[in-house]
Design an enzyme around this catalytic site. Sequence first.
Site, PDB file in Angstrom:
ATOM      1  N   ASP A  39     -50.770 -23.451  57.793  1.00  0.00           N
ATOM      2  CA  ASP A  39     -50.722 -22.852  59.139  1.00  0.00           C
ATOM      3  C   ASP A  39     -50.691 -23.937  60.224  1.00  0.00           C
ATOM      4  OD1 ASP A  39     -51.188 -20.505  57.640  1.00  0.00           O
ATOM      5  OD2 ASP A  39     -53.347 -20.689  57.932  1.00  0.00           O
ATOM      6  N   ASN A 178     -50.487  -4.033  56.468  1.00  0.00           N
ATOM      7  CA  ASN A 178     -51.558  -4.996  56.675  1.00  0.00           C
ATOM      8  C   ASN A 178     -51.676  -5.445  58.122  1.00  0.00           C
ATOM      9  OD1 ASN A 178     -50.426  -5.481  53.681  1.00  0.00           O
ATOM     10  ND2 ASN A 178     -52.648  -5.822  53.727  1.00  0.00           N
ATOM     11  N   GLU A 215     -46.953 -11.587  60.621  1.00  0.00           N
ATOM     12  CA  GLU A 215     -48.055 -12.406  61.128  1.00  0.00           C
ATOM     13  C   GLU A 215     -47.521 -13.750  61.598  1.00  0.00           C
ATOM     14  OE1 GLU A 215     -50.734 -12.833  57.823  1.00  0.00           O
ATOM     15  OE2 GLU A 215     -49.550 -14.417  56.866  1.00  0.00           O
ATOM     16  N   HIS A 279     -45.626 -19.521  58.358  1.00  0.00           N
ATOM     17  CA  HIS A 279     -46.620 -19.780  59.400  1.00  0.00           C
ATOM     18  C   HIS A 279     -46.256 -21.034  60.187  1.00  0.00           C
ATOM     19  CE1 HIS A 279     -50.615 -18.554  61.048  1.00  0.00           C
ATOM     20  NE2 HIS A 279     -50.252 -19.593  61.779  1.00  0.00           N
ATOM     21  N   ARG A 313     -50.821 -25.715  49.936  1.00  0.00           N
ATOM     22  CA  ARG A 313     -49.856 -25.591  51.026  1.00  0.00           C
ATOM     23  C   ARG A 313     -49.927 -26.871  51.859  1.00  0.00           C
ATOM     24  NH1 ARG A 313     -51.534 -19.878  53.562  1.00  0.00           N
ATOM     25  NH2 ARG A 313     -53.606 -20.761  53.159  1.00  0.00           N
ATOM     26  N   TRP A 356     -17.178 -28.034  51.229  1.00  0.00           N
ATOM     27  CA  TRP A 356     -16.655 -26.693  50.973  1.00  0.00           C
ATOM     28  C   TRP A 356     -15.965 -26.730  49.615  1.00  0.00           C
ATOM     29  CZ3 TRP A 356     -17.170 -21.832  52.105  1.00  0.00           C
ATOM     30  CH2 TRP A 356     -16.181 -20.924  51.744  1.00  0.00           C
ATOM     31  N   ASP A 371     -24.802 -26.917  54.325  1.00  0.00           N
ATOM     32  CA  ASP A 371     -23.547 -27.516  53.862  1.00  0.00           C
ATOM     33  C   ASP A 371     -23.162 -28.718  54.713  1.00  0.00           C
ATOM     34  OD1 ASP A 371     -23.331 -25.648  51.872  1.00  0.00           O
ATOM     35  OD2 ASP A 371     -21.538 -24.662  52.644  1.00  0.00           O
ATOM     36  N   HIS A 448     -11.498 -38.639  58.897  1.00  0.00           N
ATOM     37  CA  HIS A 448     -10.891 -37.317  58.698  1.00  0.00           C
ATOM     38  C   HIS A 448      -9.407 -37.380  59.029  1.00  0.00           C
ATOM     39  CE1 HIS A 448     -10.590 -36.317  63.034  1.00  0.00           C
ATOM     40  NE2 HIS A 448     -11.788 -36.864  63.164  1.00  0.00           N
ATOM     41  N   TYR A 449      -8.657 -36.600  58.290  1.00  0.00           N
ATOM     42  CA  TYR A 449      -7.215 -36.475  58.514  1.00  0.00           C
ATOM     43  C   TYR A 449      -6.849 -35.054  58.136  1.00  0.00           C
ATOM     44  CZ  TYR A 449      -2.222 -37.454  58.443  1.00  0.00           C
ATOM     45  OH  TYR A 449      -0.869 -37.439  58.707  1.00  0.00           O
ATOM     46  N   ASP A 466     -11.064 -41.339  64.240  1.00  0.00           N
ATOM     47  CA  ASP A 466     -11.255 -40.418  63.109  1.00  0.00           C
ATOM     48  C   ASP A 466     -12.348 -40.898  62.160  1.00  0.00           C
ATOM     49  OD1 ASP A 466      -9.202 -38.893  64.108  1.00  0.00           O
ATOM     50  OD2 ASP A 466      -7.732 -39.486  62.596  1.00  0.00           O
TER      51      ASP A 466
END
Length: 472
Positions: A39, A178, A215, A279, A313, A356, A371, A448-449, A466
């Site tokens: 918490d 609850n 909660e 929490h 936790r 991808w 991703d 990138h191309y 690029d």
Amino acid sequence: MLVALAACLVGPGSSPAQAAVPDSPAVTYTNPIAEKRADPHIFKHTDGYYYFTATVPEYDRIVLRRATTIQGLSTASEVTIWTKHTSGVMGAHIWAPEIHFIDGKWYVYFAAGSTSDVWAIRMYVLEGTGANPLTATWAEKGQIKTTWESFSLDATTFVVNGVRYLAWAQRNPSEDNNTSLFIAKLSNPWTISGTPAELSQPTLSWETVGYKVNEGPALIQHGGKVFMTYSASATDANYCLGMLTASATADLTNPASWTKGSTPVFQTSAATSQYGPGHNSFTVSEDGKSDILVYHDRSYKDISGDPLNDPNRRTRVQKVYWKADGTPDFGIPVADGVTPQRLSSYNFADRFVRHWEYRARIEANVSPLADSQFRAVTGLAGTGTVSLESANFPGYFLRHKNFEVWVEKNDGTSAFASSASFYRRAGLADSAGVSYESYNYAGRYVRHYNYLLYVQALSTSTDRADATFYAQ
């Protein structure tokens, strides 16, 4: 879209379009922040410190840490500022403390049972006087009174448009569950003003596994909207986060102002070995430019006995990303260790590196978020290199194959290590960015191309653009 169009029109000899340096650069933390602390609540104060409190597994006291960085909380000394009563109310089940600074004083909200009935959980407030809450003088301000004298916990406070509110979870005697979520205005930090409004009750399938629970409300504001996350179901691997949304200008005490999401926004990820995340609270990065999700989970699924008796936790953090429509995207609870980052294109501002069907490319509006998240780890080939590990496929790395970039599983060979290792360079088109030079093909960079990623030699300014990315 205009930036992308401009980039498409650039010729080989022209200066490429340039994206702005991101408003929210990458932040890196190493999880977990704190073992056996559930918490969690982290508050960044104007004094330059982060203050951290959480539930301890003994359920018997309230602890505080402070540090100038979020990571520093991991090793900061811990101080007990308050201990449960030896008898009567506030004598058992000390849960979910939160620390806030309001009108020049410190306040800690927490829940507690009684020695005569440990499940008579109610909400209480401490007031601290002094600049440093670890050494402040603390006084009990008593119980927060609500509509009913019933099971109530997880109080949190926030200000929207100058109005201070309290949100919490409580058992509504007329409902078969609850706890539901409530909100009210505050007349002072420990006193509700007016009649509380019920915002949400657990009715959806993922809110009612083991227990029917809403909660742990937490609020974050962005782009004229307010988002209230909350936890649902039993506190085992089924624990997860849902979210309510409202306009920041709406009447937040009117349930009709809020819209409830139909699916969880954050939940167990077996792929990253993170179970029962919930929490949460929110804080901001050290530079103030990134929102940070703070939460607890476990590193294993199966629990012997009552989950409340399992002490493991632990507190974790990761960056919150914002979608184009202004809503938060929490992604998945990331693997232990270094948190991942995203890489946006220098010349296509809205596009991020993602995988991808295992092929690496740049794309806008990536879903699922993970991703497009990669952990920068020590290079598999060593010698000052880095490797980029997939957030949602741990053990899978960006690597080049026939000069195409793919996300593939590390097979342990030296050939794979070489093809998945890169030298991190200052951005070739902007030194504020980053470029990745192939370890085993000197002079070839990830670029990138036609939106796909390759490892290629570069000769023009467009090529260098690029091959430049911004870490986010």
